[in-house]
Enzyme design. Sequence first.
Site, mmCIF file in Angstrom:
data_model
loop_
_atom_site.group_PDB
_atom_site.id
_atom_site.type_symbol
_atom_site.label_atom_id
_atom_site.label_comp_id
_atom_site.label_asym_id
_atom_site.label_seq_id
_atom_site.Cartn_x
_atom_site.Cartn_y
_atom_site.Cartn_z
ATOM 1 N N ARG A 91 0.918 -1.195 0.396
ATOM 2 C CA ARG A 91 0.002 -0.020 0.090
ATOM 3 C C ARG A 91 0.961 1.430 -0.103
ATOM 4 O O ARG A 91 1.422 1.698 0.884
ATOM 5 C CB ARG A 91 -0.797 -0.108 1.073
ATOM 6 C CG ARG A 91 -2.043 1.436 1.396
ATOM 7 C CD ARG A 91 -2.706 1.178 0.432
ATOM 8 N NE ARG A 91 -3.943 2.215 1.168
ATOM 9 C CZ ARG A 91 -3.346 3.434 0.964
ATOM 10 N NH1 ARG A 91 -2.918 3.838 0.842
ATOM 11 N NH2 ARG A 91 -4.805 4.618 1.471
ATOM 12 N N GLU A 99 -11.029 4.391 -5.020
ATOM 13 C CA GLU A 99 -11.862 3.136 -5.734
ATOM 14 C C GLU A 99 -11.703 2.564 -6.797
ATOM 15 O O GLU A 99 -12.710 3.225 -7.078
ATOM 16 C CB GLU A 99 -12.420 3.107 -4.607
ATOM 17 C CG GLU A 99 -12.153 3.031 -2.935
ATOM 18 C CD GLU A 99 -11.202 1.696 -2.370
ATOM 19 O OE1 GLU A 99 -10.973 0.904 -3.461
ATOM 20 O OE2 GLU A 99 -10.136 2.257 -1.531
ATOM 21 N N ARG A 143 -1.477 -5.787 4.067
ATOM 22 C CA ARG A 143 -0.410 -4.984 3.327
ATOM 23 C C ARG A 143 0.685 -4.053 3.860
ATOM 24 O O ARG A 143 0.350 -3.511 4.838
ATOM 25 C CB ARG A 143 -1.571 -3.751 1.870
ATOM 26 C CG ARG A 143 -2.454 -4.355 1.439
ATOM 27 C CD ARG A 143 -3.332 -3.293 0.779
ATOM 28 N NE ARG A 143 -3.965 -2.647 1.603
ATOM 29 C CZ ARG A 143 -4.621 -1.487 1.377
ATOM 30 N NH1 ARG A 143 -5.011 -1.345 0.144
ATOM 31 N NH2 ARG A 143 -5.168 -0.921 2.690
#
Length: 177
Positions: A91, A99, A143
């Site tokens: 990330r 998104e 992540r």
Amino acid sequence: MGDVVGFRKRRRSRSRRRGLLETPWLIPALVVMAVAGFYGRDAISDATGLGLISNSSVAAGRGSFRECYTPLDRTCVIDGDTIRLKGEKIRLLDIDAPEVRDYKCASEKERGDRATLRLVEILNSGTVSIERKGSRDVDQYGRSLRIVQVDGRSAGGILVAEGLARPWSGKRRPWCL
């Protein structure tokens, strides 16, 4: 007598199934397809020597990154602020991008798609370095949290400057007005 005929019919159908599985080329062909599907897409990327080592530079050859299409893709861009490098989800620590999956409106999806494509271009434009920064190493989704730079410039910063992302403020904010 009826039982014998029924028995023979069942036996014949089983032998057909067994015959297909005993075909000498079927099992090796399935194995080759599975291996090619898992490794084939990323063979070129892996050959360039990409590897995730914190605070280090990794040379990314042209075309090493592309959009992720399946969970088996190992080096790719998932969305505008998440990449996968040799199977590890990373990330981008310094930005928040719209998104592309759980979007709230059409404009968020469209901007998220543009951010994803632009991140692919940015990552393929030079030498990629991955840097661990801050006290948090992993987010709530597992992540790795990293600063991703290309030729010394923040990939996230480039997206922010182009209006495709915003600086990470510590919490998600809506993209739809």
